[in-house]
Design a protein around this motif. Structure first.
Motif, PDB file in Angstrom:
ATOM      1  N   GLU A 159      65.377  78.529  -7.867  1.00 29.99           N
ATOM      2  CA  GLU A 159      66.220  79.605  -8.394  1.00 29.99           C
ATOM      3  C   GLU A 159      67.544  79.661  -7.619  1.00 29.99           C
ATOM      4  OE1 GLU A 159      65.467  81.259 -10.984  1.00 29.99           O
ATOM      5  OE2 GLU A 159      63.375  80.659 -11.187  1.00 29.99           O
ATOM      6  N   PRO A 160      68.503  78.817  -7.997  1.00 28.82           N
ATOM      7  CA  PRO A 160      69.737  78.741  -7.213  1.00 28.82           C
ATOM      8  C   PRO A 160      70.542  80.040  -7.199  1.00 28.82           C
ATOM      9  CG  PRO A 160      69.971  77.562  -9.282  1.00 28.82           C
ATOM     10  CD  PRO A 160      68.525  77.959  -9.181  1.00 28.82           C
ATOM     11  N   LEU A 161      70.258  80.940  -8.166  1.00 29.89           N
ATOM     12  CA  LEU A 161      71.024  82.186  -8.216  1.00 29.89           C
ATOM     13  C   LEU A 161      70.379  83.284  -7.366  1.00 29.89           C
ATOM     14  CD1 LEU A 161      71.949  82.325 -12.020  1.00 29.89           C
ATOM     15  CD2 LEU A 161      73.084  81.116 -10.145  1.00 29.89           C
ATOM     16  N   TRP A 162      69.241  82.982  -6.774  1.00 30.32           N
ATOM     17  CA  TRP A 162      68.573  83.974  -5.930  1.00 30.32           C
ATOM     18  C   TRP A 162      69.393  84.178  -4.654  1.00 30.32           C
ATOM     19  CZ3 TRP A 162      66.393  83.702  -0.952  1.00 30.32           C
ATOM     20  CH2 TRP A 162      65.652  84.839  -0.577  1.00 30.32           C
ATOM     21  N   ARG A 163      69.854  85.381  -4.437  1.00 28.16           N
ATOM     22  CA  ARG A 163      70.593  85.745  -3.228  1.00 28.16           C
ATOM     23  C   ARG A 163      71.539  84.618  -2.757  1.00 28.16           C
ATOM     24  NH1 ARG A 163      68.928  90.640  -1.756  1.00 28.16           N
ATOM     25  NH2 ARG A 163      66.780  91.259  -2.035  1.00 28.16           N
ATOM     26  N   PRO A 164      72.631  84.414  -3.497  1.00 25.12           N
ATOM     27  CA  PRO A 164      73.565  83.323  -3.172  1.00 25.12           C
ATOM     28  C   PRO A 164      73.978  83.344  -1.702  1.00 25.12           C
ATOM     29  CG  PRO A 164      74.216  84.449  -5.179  1.00 25.12           C
ATOM     30  CD  PRO A 164      73.066  85.227  -4.628  1.00 25.12           C
ATOM     31  N   GLY A 165      74.049  82.177  -1.120  1.00 24.46           N
ATOM     32  CA  GLY A 165      74.496  82.065   0.272  1.00 24.46           C
ATOM     33  C   GLY A 165      73.354  82.051   1.273  1.00 24.46           C
ATOM     34  N   LEU A 166      72.138  82.404   0.812  1.00 28.79           N
ATOM     35  CA  LEU A 166      71.032  82.437   1.776  1.00 28.79           C
ATOM     36  C   LEU A 166      70.171  81.179   1.714  1.00 28.79           C
ATOM     37  CD1 LEU A 166      69.799  86.138   1.818  1.00 28.79           C
ATOM     38  CD2 LEU A 166      71.809  85.075   2.825  1.00 28.79           C
ATOM     39  N   SER A 167      70.203  80.471   0.592  1.00 29.72           N
ATOM     40  CA  SER A 167      69.408  79.242   0.474  1.00 29.72           C
ATOM     41  C   SER A 167      70.310  78.020   0.493  1.00 29.72           C
ATOM     42  CB  SER A 167      68.648  79.203  -0.859  1.00 29.72           C
ATOM     43  OG  SER A 167      67.718  80.226  -0.972  1.00 29.72           O
ATOM     44  N   ASP A 168      69.792  76.948   1.031  1.00 26.99           N
ATOM     45  CA  ASP A 168      70.463  75.668   0.840  1.00 26.99           C
ATOM     46  C   ASP A 168      70.202  75.232  -0.605  1.00 26.99           C
ATOM     47  OD1 ASP A 168      71.790  73.327   1.378  1.00 26.99           O
ATOM     48  OD2 ASP A 168      70.049  72.313   2.252  1.00 26.99           O
ATOM     49  N   ILE A 169      71.167  74.602  -1.241  1.00 27.29           N
ATOM     50  CA  ILE A 169      70.973  74.087  -2.608  1.00 27.29           C
ATOM     51  C   ILE A 169      71.247  72.584  -2.555  1.00 27.29           C
ATOM     52  CG2 ILE A 169      71.659  74.251  -5.031  1.00 27.29           C
ATOM     53  CD1 ILE A 169      72.952  76.962  -4.391  1.00 27.29           C
ATOM     54  N   THR A 170      70.348  71.784  -3.064  1.00 26.61           N
ATOM     55  CA  THR A 170      70.538  70.337  -2.973  1.00 26.61           C
ATOM     56  C   THR A 170      70.147  69.668  -4.293  1.00 26.61           C
ATOM     57  OG1 THR A 170      68.301  69.642  -2.349  1.00 26.61           O
ATOM     58  CG2 THR A 170      69.664  70.507  -0.597  1.00 26.61           C
ATOM     59  N   ALA A 171      70.591  68.437  -4.453  1.00 22.37           N
ATOM     60  CA  ALA A 171      70.132  67.639  -5.601  1.00 22.37           C
ATOM     61  C   ALA A 171      69.904  66.213  -5.100  1.00 22.37           C
ATOM     62  CB  ALA A 171      71.176  67.653  -6.701  1.00 22.37           C
ATOM     63  N   HIS A 172      68.942  65.544  -5.721  1.00 28.56           N
ATOM     64  CA  HIS A 172      68.656  64.175  -5.304  1.00 28.56           C
ATOM     65  C   HIS A 172      69.865  63.265  -5.585  1.00 28.56           C
ATOM     66  CE1 HIS A 172      64.801  65.741  -4.707  1.00 28.56           C
ATOM     67  NE2 HIS A 172      64.064  64.696  -5.037  1.00 28.56           N
ATOM     68  N   VAL A 173      69.975  62.248  -4.779  1.00 29.37           N
ATOM     69  CA  VAL A 173      71.127  61.340  -4.882  1.00 29.37           C
ATOM     70  C   VAL A 173      70.814  60.217  -5.879  1.00 29.37           C
ATOM     71  CG1 VAL A 173      72.514  59.681  -3.580  1.00 29.37           C
ATOM     72  CG2 VAL A 173      71.850  61.865  -2.544  1.00 29.37           C
ATOM     73  N   ASP A 174      71.802  59.889  -6.699  1.00 31.47           N
ATOM     74  CA  ASP A 174      71.707  58.761  -7.628  1.00 31.47           C
ATOM     75  C   ASP A 174      72.216  57.523  -6.861  1.00 31.47           C
ATOM     76  OD1 ASP A 174      72.192  56.811  -9.520  1.00 31.47           O
ATOM     77  OD2 ASP A 174      73.178  58.167 -10.942  1.00 31.47           O
ATOM     78  N   PHE A 175      71.281  56.751  -6.317  1.00 33.30           N
ATOM     79  CA  PHE A 175      71.695  55.622  -5.474  1.00 33.30           C
ATOM     80  C   PHE A 175      72.333  54.490  -6.288  1.00 33.30           C
ATOM     81  CE2 PHE A 175      69.365  57.727  -2.094  1.00 33.30           C
ATOM     82  CZ  PHE A 175      70.170  57.443  -0.995  1.00 33.30           C
ATOM     83  N   SER A 176      72.049  54.418  -7.601  1.00 33.77           N
ATOM     84  CA  SER A 176      72.758  53.417  -8.414  1.00 33.77           C
ATOM     85  C   SER A 176      74.240  53.797  -8.483  1.00 33.77           C
ATOM     86  CB  SER A 176      72.183  53.364  -9.836  1.00 33.77           C
ATOM     87  OG  SER A 176      70.829  53.007  -9.797  1.00 33.77           O
ATOM     88  N   ALA A 177      74.503  55.122  -8.606  1.00 33.47           N
ATOM     89  CA  ALA A 177      75.906  55.569  -8.660  1.00 33.47           C
ATOM     90  C   ALA A 177      76.607  55.302  -7.331  1.00 33.47           C
ATOM     91  CB  ALA A 177      75.965  57.064  -9.004  1.00 33.47           C
ATOM     92  N   VAL A 178      75.881  55.487  -6.234  1.00 31.53           N
ATOM     93  CA  VAL A 178      76.448  55.191  -4.910  1.00 31.53           C
ATOM     94  C   VAL A 178      76.817  53.716  -4.842  1.00 31.53           C
ATOM     95  CG1 VAL A 178      75.845  54.975  -2.447  1.00 31.53           C
ATOM     96  CG2 VAL A 178      75.191  57.048  -3.726  1.00 31.53           C
ATOM     97  N   HIS A 179      75.869  52.881  -5.259  1.00 31.44           N
ATOM     98  CA  HIS A 179      76.077  51.431  -5.215  1.00 31.44           C
ATOM     99  C   HIS A 179      77.229  51.013  -6.134  1.00 31.44           C
ATOM    100  CE1 HIS A 179      74.911  47.184  -6.225  1.00 31.44           C
ATOM    101  NE2 HIS A 179      74.875  47.157  -4.907  1.00 31.44           N
ATOM    102  N   ASP A 180      77.267  51.607  -7.339  1.00 31.10           N
ATOM    103  CA  ASP A 180      78.331  51.266  -8.305  1.00 31.10           C
ATOM    104  C   ASP A 180      79.705  51.614  -7.729  1.00 31.10           C
ATOM    105  OD1 ASP A 180      76.325  50.579 -10.026  1.00 31.10           O
ATOM    106  OD2 ASP A 180      76.564  52.297 -11.371  1.00 31.10           O
TER     107      ASP A 180
END
Ligand SMILES: C[S@@+](CC[C@H](N)C(=O)[O-])C[C@H]1O[C@@H](n2cnc3c(N)ncnc32)[C@H](O)[C@@H]1O
Length: 423
Positions: free
Chosen positions: A308-329
Motif C-alpha cells: 500500500e504505497p499510499l499508506w502514511r507517505p514518507g514512512l515506508s520505503d517504496i521499491t520496485a524490482h529492477v529490469d536487468f535486461s533494460a540495464v543491460h540494453d
C-alpha cells in the motif's frame, strides 16, 4: 528479511512520524492540485522518498538495520564488503584507483571497502559518493569517521555527475529505489495508474476509473496513458516476449524509466572502467511474465513488507524490482560490454564468501559464530537474498577479468524472450 503485512497490522507510528507524514500529504495535495488533478506514480514516489526534510530517505529516522525498516547486505555482515573488495581487486590494477558509489545508505559498504581494499594493497584508492539525502550523507560521514578514520581524507561527496568516470562505479540497492511509473492493460489499451486526491477518484469524473482510496485522501487511479508512455510499455512488453496486440486485461506492472536513464547516463560517462550493480530483480522476460500480474513494487516499514504505497507517505520505503535486461540494453547502447550477470549467491561464493567466513569466524565464540552464520545464510539462501538479488558488471576499456560467478554466469537470460520464461 521482511514479513508481509497489511497496513492495519503495521505498528502504529509515533506522533512525530504521523505529523511528518501529514505534512508530506499536504505537500502532495499541493502538487496534485498544481497539475491536472493527478501526478504520475514516479512523481509521487520521488516526493514520498526524497522530499527534503519530509521524504522517507530525507528524514532523520533510522532506516537500515534492526531498528529501521529493512536490512541491506552490507548491514548484515562485513563479509559482503570483503567479497566485493575481492572482485574490485581483480579489476583495479588496470583502472584508475577511484571508486564512485551511488546511494551509499549508512556508509557501511564504503567503510568495508576502504578497509578491505587497504588490506589488499589498494590503500590509496579515492572514494566518491553521490547521495541524494542530506541526512544519509551525514550518517555516511560519521560511519567512515568511526570505522576508517585515516581514510576519510580520501572520501568526497559529490553533487553532480562528472563529465567522465575513470575507475569503478558501484551501487548496491540504488536502482530499486528510483521512481517508477505504473501501468495497467485493459483490452489492448495501456492505462497509467496515477495518484489523485481520494475525492477526485469518484467514478463520475470523466476519464478516470475509481482506485483504492487511502484514509489520508490519496488514491491510485487508472487513466488513458499518454501516447509516449503507451509506446514505451508496448516496447518493454515486446522485449519481454509478449505477442502483439496486447489483449490482456487487468495485468499491472511498472516501468523503471529512471533506472534505465540513470544507467544510460552513467554508462555514457564511463570513459575507462567498470559499472558494478547489485540489486533485486529479473531479466525482462521474467519481470514481465504474464503470471506476475500485479507487478513488483513493494513497501517496507519496520521489517514488514506491504503493498500500500499510499499508506502514511514518507514512512515506508517504496521499491520496485529492477529490469536487468533494460540495464543491460542501456549500457550496451552506450558501448559497454558485459563482464557477467548472475545471482548474488553465485557472486559471493565466487568471491570466496565461505572461505572468508571460516577464516574470520572462530567457533569458540559461539554467539558471534551463530550470528555470522545466520547473516551468511541470508545472503546466499535461495529463499532470502541469494537468488532474488542479482549482480551485473559492465565495462568499457581493455579486456578485464570476468565477474566472479563460480561458473554460474546467466547473461544469456538477459536477451531471452518470453519463450524462455523464467531463468
Ligand atoms: C535502498 S538504499 C541502499 C543503501 C546502501 N547502498 C546499502 O546497500 O545499504 C538506497 C540509497 O540510494 C540513495 N539514492 C536514491 N536515489 C539516488 C540518486 N539518484 N543518487 C544518489 N543516491 C540516491 C538513497 O538516499 C539511499 O541512500
Amino acid at each position: 528479511m521482511r514479513a508481509s503485512s497489511t497496513p492495519s497490522l503495521l505498528p502504529e507510528p509515533d506522533p512525530a512520524e504521523r505529523d511528518r507524514s501529514l505534512r508530506l500529504v499536504a505537500r502532495l495535495h499541493d502538487e496534485i492540485a498544481a497539475g491536472d488533478g493527478a501526478i504520475g506514480f514516479d512523481r509521487y514516489m520521488a516526493i514520498a522518498l526524497y522530499e527534503p526534510g519530509l521524504g522517507y530517505y530525507a528524514s532523520d529516522r533510522r532506516k537500515f538495520g534492526p531498528a529501521g525498516d529493512f536490512v541491506t547486505a552490507p548491514e548484515l555482515t562485513p563479509l559482503f564488503g570483503a567479497c566485493v573488495a575481492d572482485q574490485l581487486a581483480a579489476w583495479l590494477p588496470g583502472i584508475a584507483p577511484c571508486l564512485w558509489e551511488f546511494g551509499a545508505g549508512s556508509g557501511e559498504l564504503a567503510a568495508q571497502l576502504l578497509s578491505e581494499l587497504e588490506a589488499l594493497g589498494f590503500g590509496s584508492v579515492q572514494y566518491r559518493i553521490f547521495e541524494l539525502s542530506a541526512a544519509l550523507r551525514a550518517r555516511q560521514q560519521a560511519t567512515i569517521a568511526a570505522r576508517v578514520p585515516h581514510a576519510l581524507d580520501r572520501v568526497r561527496w559529490l553533487d553532480a555527475l562528472p563529465d567522465r568516470f575513470d575507475g569503478i562505479v558501484l551501487a548496491n540497492e540504488l536502482l530499486d529505489a528510483l521512481p517508477v511509473r505504473l501501468f495497467e492493460l485493459n483490452q489492448g489499451r495501456v492505462l497509467e495508474r496515477v495518484v489523485t486526491r481520494a475525492s477526485e477518484a469518484a467514478p463520475a469524473r470523466a476519464g478516470l476509473t475509481p482506485g483504492a482510496a487511502s484514509p489520508i485522501g490519496l488514491a491510485l487511479t487508472s487513466r488513458a496513458a499518454d501516447p509516449a508512455f503507451a509506446r514505451s510499455v508496448e516496447a518493454r512488453l515486446a522485449r519481454a516476449g509478449w505477442p502483439a496486440p496486447l489483449v490482456a486485461t487487468g495485468y499491472r506492472s511498472e516501468l523503471g524509466e529512471q533506472a534505465a536513464a540513470w544507467v544510460a547516463s552513467v554508462s555514457e560517462r564511463l570513459a575507462d572502467g567498470v559499472l558494478l550493480l547489485i540489486d533485486y530483480g529479473f531479466p525482462a522476460a521474467e519481470l514481465y511474465h504474464p503470471s506476475r500480474a500485479s507487478g513488483s513494487f513493494n513497501c517496507h516499514y519496520r521489517h514488514r513488507s506491504h503493498a500500500e504505497p499510499l499508506w502514511r507517505p514518507g514512512l515506508s520505503d517504496i521499491t520496485a524490482h529492477v529490469d536487468f535486461s533494460a540495464v543491460h540494453d542501456a549500457a550496451s547502447r552506450a558501448g559497454l560490454s558485459c563482464l557477467g550477470y548472475g545471482s548474488q549467491a553465485a557472486f559471493l561464493l565466487g568471491c570466496g564468501l565461505a572461505q572468508r567466513f571460516t577464516e574470520r569466524q572462530s567457533p569458540s565464540d559461539a554467539a558471534g559464530y551463530a550470528q555470522a552464520a545466520q547473516a551468511l545464510q541470508m545472503l546466499v539462501s535461495e529463499a532470502e537474498m541469494g537468488e532474488l538479488f542479482k549482480v551485473i558488471a559492465l565495462s568499457r576499456g581493455v579486456d578485464r577479468a570476468p565477474l566472479k560467478l563460480a561458473g554460474r554466469d546467466r547473461r544469456a537470460a538477459l536477451d531471452a524472450d518470453g519463450s524462455a520464461a523464467c531463468e
